[in-house]
Enzyme design. Structure first.
Site, PDB file in Angstrom:
ATOM      1  N   LYS A  78       0.854  -1.205   0.000  1.00 43.84           N
ATOM      2  CA  LYS A  78       0.000   0.000   0.000  1.00 43.84           C
ATOM      3  C   LYS A  78       0.881   1.242   0.000  1.00 43.84           C
ATOM      4  O   LYS A  78       0.685   2.156  -0.807  1.00 43.84           O
ATOM      5  CB  LYS A  78      -0.881   0.009   1.242  1.00 43.84           C
ATOM      6  CG  LYS A  78      -1.521   1.358   1.548  1.00 43.84           C
ATOM      7  CD  LYS A  78      -2.380   1.357   2.778  1.00 43.84           C
ATOM      8  CE  LYS A  78      -1.670   1.680   4.038  1.00 43.84           C
ATOM      9  NZ  LYS A  78      -1.451   3.122   4.279  1.00 43.84           N
ATOM     10  N   ASN A  79       1.895   1.275   0.878  1.00 41.75           N
ATOM     11  CA  ASN A  79       2.698   2.488   1.052  1.00 41.75           C
ATOM     12  C   ASN A  79       3.732   2.680  -0.045  1.00 41.75           C
ATOM     13  O   ASN A  79       4.504   3.644  -0.005  1.00 41.75           O
ATOM     14  CB  ASN A  79       3.345   2.506   2.436  1.00 41.75           C
ATOM     15  CG  ASN A  79       2.297   2.717   3.514  1.00 41.75           C
ATOM     16  OD1 ASN A  79       1.140   3.045   3.206  1.00 41.75           O
ATOM     17  ND2 ASN A  79       2.656   2.483   4.750  1.00 41.75           N
ATOM     18  N   CYS A  81      -5.114  12.271  12.404  1.00 45.43           N
ATOM     19  CA  CYS A  81      -5.881  11.022  12.418  1.00 45.43           C
ATOM     20  C   CYS A  81      -5.692  10.448  13.824  1.00 45.43           C
ATOM     21  O   CYS A  81      -5.099  11.075  14.690  1.00 45.43           O
ATOM     22  CB  CYS A  81      -5.375  10.063  11.340  1.00 45.43           C
ATOM     23  SG  CYS A  81      -3.746   9.427  11.701  1.00 45.43           S
ATOM     24  N   ARG A 129      -0.153  14.529  12.679  1.00 49.33           N
ATOM     25  CA  ARG A 129       0.314  14.244  11.313  1.00 49.33           C
ATOM     26  C   ARG A 129       0.524  15.544  10.495  1.00 49.33           C
ATOM     27  O   ARG A 129      -0.070  15.747   9.444  1.00 49.33           O
ATOM     28  CB  ARG A 129      -0.654  13.313  10.578  1.00 49.33           C
ATOM     29  CG  ARG A 129      -1.060  12.063  11.316  1.00 49.33           C
ATOM     30  CD  ARG A 129       0.037  11.048  11.509  1.00 49.33           C
ATOM     31  NE  ARG A 129       0.531  10.450  10.300  1.00 49.33           N
ATOM     32  CZ  ARG A 129      -0.039   9.422   9.683  1.00 49.33           C
ATOM     33  NH1 ARG A 129      -1.171   8.950  10.141  1.00 49.33           N
ATOM     34  NH2 ARG A 129       0.486   8.906   8.595  1.00 49.33           N
ATOM     35  N   ASP A 188       4.604   0.556  12.053  1.00 53.29           N
ATOM     36  CA  ASP A 188       3.384  -0.065  11.505  1.00 53.29           C
ATOM     37  C   ASP A 188       3.208  -1.511  11.957  1.00 53.29           C
ATOM     38  O   ASP A 188       2.193  -2.128  11.655  1.00 53.29           O
ATOM     39  CB  ASP A 188       3.391  -0.019   9.970  1.00 53.29           C
ATOM     40  CG  ASP A 188       3.226   1.398   9.474  1.00 53.29           C
ATOM     41  OD1 ASP A 188       3.463   1.641   8.277  1.00 53.29           O
ATOM     42  OD2 ASP A 188       2.892   2.275  10.285  1.00 53.29           O
ATOM     43  N   ARG A 244      -8.680  -0.332   4.262  1.00 49.53           N
ATOM     44  CA  ARG A 244      -7.766   0.631   3.639  1.00 49.53           C
ATOM     45  C   ARG A 244      -6.419  -0.016   3.326  1.00 49.53           C
ATOM     46  O   ARG A 244      -5.731   0.373   2.398  1.00 49.53           O
ATOM     47  CB  ARG A 244      -7.538   1.819   4.583  1.00 49.53           C
ATOM     48  CG  ARG A 244      -8.754   2.684   4.801  1.00 49.53           C
ATOM     49  CD  ARG A 244      -8.378   3.932   5.543  1.00 49.53           C
ATOM     50  NE  ARG A 244      -7.127   4.446   5.002  1.00 49.53           N
ATOM     51  CZ  ARG A 244      -6.248   5.137   5.721  1.00 49.53           C
ATOM     52  NH1 ARG A 244      -6.487   5.397   6.979  1.00 49.53           N
ATOM     53  NH2 ARG A 244      -5.136   5.579   5.181  1.00 49.53           N
TER      54      ARG A 244
HETATM   55  C1  EPZ Z   1       4.224   7.011   6.412  1.00 46.58           C
HETATM   56  O1  EPZ Z   1       3.430   8.029   6.993  1.00 46.58           O
HETATM   57  C2  EPZ Z   1       3.317   5.800   6.246  1.00 46.58           C
HETATM   58  N1  EPZ Z   1       2.214   6.126   5.343  1.00 46.58           N
HETATM   59  C3  EPZ Z   1       2.774   5.385   7.616  1.00 46.58           C
HETATM   60  O2  EPZ Z   1       1.994   4.209   7.432  1.00 46.58           O
HETATM   61  C4  EPZ Z   1       3.959   5.054   8.519  1.00 46.58           C
HETATM   62  O3  EPZ Z   1       3.489   4.720   9.797  1.00 46.58           O
HETATM   63  C5  EPZ Z   1       4.896   6.272   8.602  1.00 46.58           C
HETATM   64  O4  EPZ Z   1       5.314   6.667   7.274  1.00 46.58           O
HETATM   65  C6  EPZ Z   1       6.151   5.974   9.411  1.00 46.58           C
HETATM   66  O5  EPZ Z   1       6.848   4.888   8.845  1.00 46.58           O
HETATM   67  C7  EPZ Z   1       2.464   6.115   4.008  1.00 46.58           C
HETATM   68  O6  EPZ Z   1       3.566   5.855   3.555  1.00 46.58           O
HETATM   69  C8  EPZ Z   1       1.294   6.422   3.122  1.00 46.58           C
HETATM   70  P1  EPZ Z   1       6.217  10.361   8.549  1.00 46.58           P
HETATM   71  P2  EPZ Z   1       3.987   9.557   7.036  1.00 46.58           P
HETATM   72  O7  EPZ Z   1       6.139  11.620   7.749  1.00 46.58           O
HETATM   73  O8  EPZ Z   1       4.884   9.786   5.870  1.00 46.58           O
HETATM   74  C9  EPZ Z   1       6.274  13.805  11.827  1.00 46.58           C
HETATM   75  C10 EPZ Z   1       0.140   2.810   7.726  1.00 46.58           C
HETATM   76  O9  EPZ Z   1      -0.382   2.285   8.712  1.00 46.58           O
HETATM   77  N2  EPZ Z   1       6.150  14.749  10.692  1.00 46.58           N
HETATM   78  O10 EPZ Z   1       7.360   9.426   8.304  1.00 46.58           O
HETATM   79  O11 EPZ Z   1       2.823  10.440   7.208  1.00 46.58           O
HETATM   80  C11 EPZ Z   1       5.036  12.932  11.990  1.00 46.58           C
HETATM   81  O12 EPZ Z   1       4.057  13.584  12.770  1.00 46.58           O
HETATM   82  C12 EPZ Z   1       0.596   4.250   7.786  1.00 46.58           C
HETATM   83  O13 EPZ Z   1       0.340   2.229   6.622  1.00 46.58           O
HETATM   84  C13 EPZ Z   1       6.164  16.110  10.954  1.00 46.58           C
HETATM   85  O14 EPZ Z   1       6.278  16.543  12.100  1.00 46.58           O
HETATM   86  O15 EPZ Z   1       4.858   9.544   8.350  1.00 46.58           O
HETATM   87  C14 EPZ Z   1       5.586  11.698  12.676  1.00 46.58           C
HETATM   88  O16 EPZ Z   1       5.669  11.938  14.058  1.00 46.58           O
HETATM   89  C15 EPZ Z   1       0.321   4.871   9.145  1.00 46.58           C
HETATM   90  N3  EPZ Z   1       6.043  16.981   9.915  1.00 46.58           N
HETATM   91  C16 EPZ Z   1       7.007  11.582  12.095  1.00 46.58           C
HETATM   92  O17 EPZ Z   1       7.312  12.860  11.525  1.00 46.58           O
HETATM   93  C17 EPZ Z   1       5.925  16.547   8.609  1.00 46.58           C
HETATM   94  O18 EPZ Z   1       5.856  17.381   7.693  1.00 46.58           O
HETATM   95  C18 EPZ Z   1       7.149  10.532  10.989  1.00 46.58           C
HETATM   96  O19 EPZ Z   1       6.098  10.749  10.087  1.00 46.58           O
HETATM   97  C19 EPZ Z   1       5.906  15.149   8.367  1.00 46.58           C
HETATM   98  C20 EPZ Z   1       6.016  14.266   9.421  1.00 46.58           C
END
Ligand code: EPZ
Length: 420
Positions: A22-23, A117, A122, A307, A399
């Site tokens: 998915k990701n 969410c 996020r 995850d 999803r």
């Molecule tokens: C991706 O989310 C995945 N989703 C998530 O999978 C996964 O849990 C996550 O990466 C971590 O591996 C997809 O790839 C579609 P991040 P993402 O940006 O990119 C903070 C699932 O269950 N952050 O790596 O949104 C954020 O709040 C989903 O399949 C900021 O502060 O995660 C978090 O604490 C859930 N500002 C940390 O960074 C930003 O602009 C890591 O988030 C972006 C992120």
């Protein structure tokens, strides 16, 4: 809302085919916006999130056709509406991934802020800051990101304070057509980030260093079409392996690769599982034993994936001994603990750490899914609980898990979906 009814007590046996990730498929579909040529994507999982992003691209003007089974053809040459509306973005945060490609290809984009969410606020500030550094003028008003750039994006040197998977992906896609060189430091190293880079390079992009923490992108004038096969879903793989470990079973996950989830396999071996690896399969044999409790600390790849945290919390609730889970990536990713407690689990929460004392069994109860991986952990708990567990709001599961009840039933689980 549909529910899952799961009767516990069956030890899973047999083979299950793992779907495309998915990701990985979500950023790859967004990446199709970077070219006018036809792109063919294979091994696409049949998931609600994939349907959502296809709707999103379609309402922008892209032409999408699903050919036999797991293949999607995308032609984005007709995109004339570079907008991502709230009603679609709010159902899938990953919609933010169209921002970089739209700016790079069309010089403008209006994308709804994804909002938070269940697992945390996020934010997308890293995405916005990075694109601004590449020359985009970006304002945020009324819940929408308004972005434009005159004369095209320019290469920039970007260093992430925190590793961000979609942040890295968005900027990598924007940089593919930017003028000059972009360097992304403290980049995410996840297999899905590497898959996106490999996909873009198939279309003629010039990306190096993906899989390390420094990615270098030489912008090119235009991308071509091409054909690409999405990599296997490491989280779906891990979820079925944990299901087998919890039920004392023996399964083979096919069309997957061990190098995608080494940290998870190591924890499963610590829990007492016998793991074997082949070219495109992973087997797990629990020999009828109860798993031993394990300690976990989540981290960006190649660390233990956040995850898979909820699934290992479910395992620890019925394991021998005590296990602790430290969640370092998201602020609020323990929602499943409250539901597992309803089934008799012994879980204490203290900030970002969960202390779990395993007990020999759980009791079935009506429980509610709150987010994608939390709902998976409730299904896993239902597989071992005494009685029939009812998991509500399983749209969360749909999803990210293709045909989960069929795949689990194939392994012997007693599970069915009932429309509410
Ligand atoms: C991706 O989310 C995945 N989703 C998530 O999978 C996964 O849990 C996550 O990466 C971590 O591996 C997809 O790839 C579609 P991040 P993402 O940006 O990119 C903070 C699932 O269950 N952050 O790596 O949104 C954020 O709040 C989903 O399949 C900021 O502060 O995660 C978090 O604490 C859930 N500002 C940390 O960074 C930003 O602009 C890591 O988030 C972006 C992120």
């Amino acid at each position: 809302m549909d529910k899952h009814l799961i009767t516990g007590g069956v030890s899973l046996q047999g083979e299950v085919r793992i779907s495309g990730a998915k990701n990985s498929v979500l950023p790859i579909l967004a990446g199709c916006l970077l070219t006018d040529q036809r792109v063919i994507i294979k091994n696409v999982p049949h998931l609600n999130d994939v349907t959502t992003i296809m709707k999103l691209l379609g309402q922008m003007g892209a032409k999408l056709t699903i050919s036999e089974g797991l293949t999607i053809e995308v032609e984005a040459g007709g995109v004339d509406n570079p907008n991502a509306p709230y009603e679609l973005v709010r159902t899938m945060r990953a919609s933010i991934l169209v921002l970089g490609p739209l700016l790079a290809k069309h010089g403008r984009a209006t994308v709804s802020l994804p909002g938070g969410c269940a697992i945390g606020p996020r934010p997308v500030d890293f995405h916005v800051q990075g694109l601004a550094k590449m020359g985009a003028e970006i304002t945020v008003e009324g819940g929408y990101i308004q972005a434009q750039v005159k004369g095209g994006l320019k290469g920039a040197h970007i260093k992430f304070d925190i590793v961000s998977v979609t942040g890295t992906e968005n900027l990598m896609m924007a940089a593919a057509l930017a003028k000059g060189t972009t360097i992304i430091e403290n980049a995410a190293r996840e297999p899905e980030v590497q898959d996106l880079a490999n996909f873009l390079n198939t279309l003629g992009a010039n990306i190096q260093g993906h899989g390390t923490d420094t990615i270098v992108i030489e912008g090119v004038k235009a991308l071509s079409g091409g054909t690409y096969t999405v990599l296997p879903d490491r989280v779906e793989t891990g979820t079925y392996l944990v299901a087998a470990a919890m039920t004392g079973g023996r399964i083979v996950t096919k069309s997957t690769k061990g190098n995608l989830l080494e940290a998870v396999l190591q924890k499963l071996e610590e829990a007492g599982a016998d793991i074997s690896l082949g070219e495109d399969w992973i087997s797990l044999d629990m020999r009828g034993n109860r798993p031993k409790a394990v300690d976990i600390q989540t981290a960006p790849f190649p660390g233990f994936p956040t995850d898979m945290q909820a699934q290992f919390m479910a395992l620890n609730t019925i394991a021998i001994g005590k296990g602790t889970l430290v969640e370092t990536v998201f602020e609020n990713r323990f929602m499943h603990a409250h539901e597992l407690r309803r089934m008799g689990a012994n879980i204490q929460l203290n900030g970002n750490t969960a202390f779990i004392e395993g007990n020999s069994n759980l009791n079935a109860a009506p429980v509610m899914a709150t987010d994608l991986r939390a709902s998976a952990s409730l299904v896993l708990a239902g597989l071992v609980a005494k009685g029939t567990t009812i998991v509500d709001r399983i749209y969360h599961i749909d999803r990210g898990y293709e045909c989960i009840e069929e795949k689990l039933a194939q392994l012997g689980a007693i599970i069915k979906r009932v429309a509410a």
